[in-house]
Motif scaffolding. Sequence first.
Motif, PDB file in Angstrom:
ATOM      1  N   VAL A   1      -8.089  26.578   2.383  1.00  0.00           N
ATOM      2  CA  VAL A   1      -6.857  25.783   2.375  1.00  0.00           C
ATOM      3  C   VAL A   1      -7.151  24.437   3.037  1.00  0.00           C
ATOM      4  O   VAL A   1      -7.385  24.365   4.239  1.00  0.00           O
ATOM      5  N   ILE A   2      -7.139  23.401   2.231  1.00  0.00           N
ATOM      6  CA  ILE A   2      -7.389  22.039   2.708  1.00  0.00           C
ATOM      7  C   ILE A   2      -6.089  21.252   2.564  1.00  0.00           C
ATOM      8  O   ILE A   2      -5.444  21.286   1.524  1.00  0.00           O
TER       9      ILE A   2
ATOM     10  N   ALA B   1      -8.629  18.022   5.368  1.00  0.00           N
ATOM     11  CA  ALA B   1      -9.362  18.936   6.242  1.00  0.00           C
ATOM     12  C   ALA B   1      -8.610  20.255   6.337  1.00  0.00           C
ATOM     13  O   ALA B   1      -7.428  20.333   6.000  1.00  0.00           O
ATOM     14  N   PRO B   2      -9.274  21.299   6.852  1.00  0.00           N
ATOM     15  CA  PRO B   2      -8.579  22.566   7.124  1.00  0.00           C
ATOM     16  C   PRO B   2      -7.569  22.378   8.260  1.00  0.00           C
ATOM     17  O   PRO B   2      -7.675  21.440   9.060  1.00  0.00           O
ATOM     18  N   LYS B   3      -6.617  23.271   8.327  1.00  0.00           N
ATOM     19  CA  LYS B   3      -5.533  23.188   9.314  1.00  0.00           C
ATOM     20  C   LYS B   3      -6.056  23.062  10.742  1.00  0.00           C
ATOM     21  O   LYS B   3      -5.554  22.257  11.527  1.00  0.00           O
ATOM     22  N   GLU B   4      -7.073  23.833  11.099  1.00  0.00           N
ATOM     23  CA  GLU B   4      -7.590  23.829  12.465  1.00  0.00           C
ATOM     24  C   GLU B   4      -8.169  22.468  12.846  1.00  0.00           C
ATOM     25  O   GLU B   4      -7.985  21.981  13.959  1.00  0.00           O
ATOM     26  N   VAL B   5      -8.874  21.838  11.909  1.00  0.00           N
ATOM     27  CA  VAL B   5      -9.459  20.521  12.170  1.00  0.00           C
ATOM     28  C   VAL B   5      -8.354  19.481  12.331  1.00  0.00           C
ATOM     29  O   VAL B   5      -8.413  18.629  13.220  1.00  0.00           O
ATOM     30  N   ILE B   6      -7.337  19.566  11.495  1.00  0.00           N
ATOM     31  CA  ILE B   6      -6.201  18.645  11.586  1.00  0.00           C
ATOM     32  C   ILE B   6      -5.495  18.790  12.927  1.00  0.00           C
ATOM     33  O   ILE B   6      -5.148  17.795  13.574  1.00  0.00           O
ATOM     34  N   MET B   7      -5.297  20.022  13.372  1.00  0.00           N
ATOM     35  CA  MET B   7      -4.644  20.258  14.664  1.00  0.00           C
ATOM     36  C   MET B   7      -5.459  19.666  15.805  1.00  0.00           C
ATOM     37  O   MET B   7      -4.907  19.010  16.701  1.00  0.00           O
TER      38      MET B   7
ATOM     39  N   ARG C   1       2.367  14.985   5.851  1.00  0.00           N
ATOM     40  CA  ARG C   1       1.791  15.465   4.598  1.00  0.00           C
ATOM     41  C   ARG C   1       2.931  15.791   3.641  1.00  0.00           C
ATOM     42  O   ARG C   1       4.073  16.005   4.066  1.00  0.00           O
ATOM     43  N   LEU C   2       2.615  15.825   2.361  1.00  0.00           N
ATOM     44  CA  LEU C   2       3.596  16.151   1.336  1.00  0.00           C
ATOM     45  C   LEU C   2       3.447  17.606   0.940  1.00  0.00           C
ATOM     46  O   LEU C   2       2.326  18.130   0.882  1.00  0.00           O
TER      47      LEU C   2
END
Length: 87
Positions: free
Chosen positions: A8-9, A30-36, A59-60
């Motif tokens: 999930v990107i 990026a993946p959720k963890e990287v974004i966080m 994000r949309l």
Amino acid sequence: MMFFDFDVIYDVLVEQYVGNQIVSRQSFSAPKEVIMMQFLALCEQTAQEPQPRKVKMSRLQNVCDEITGEERTLTLYIEFRNNRWEE
């Protein structure tokens, strides 16, 4: 060791403001963890700044309206402001 779900990107837009003036706009995927982790690092950096600063990540997301059945696009966002906004 950290494991990321690369299936999930998310595509996000990061905007940084000094006062009400936008000073930076950057989009990345990026993946959720990287974004966080990226957002938390930006929040820590923003908190240390001497002038009023804000960081906003958005994000949309497409959703289906339960009543009409039509697909709609929503803007999901989170923002952080340092304490200088209250001064």
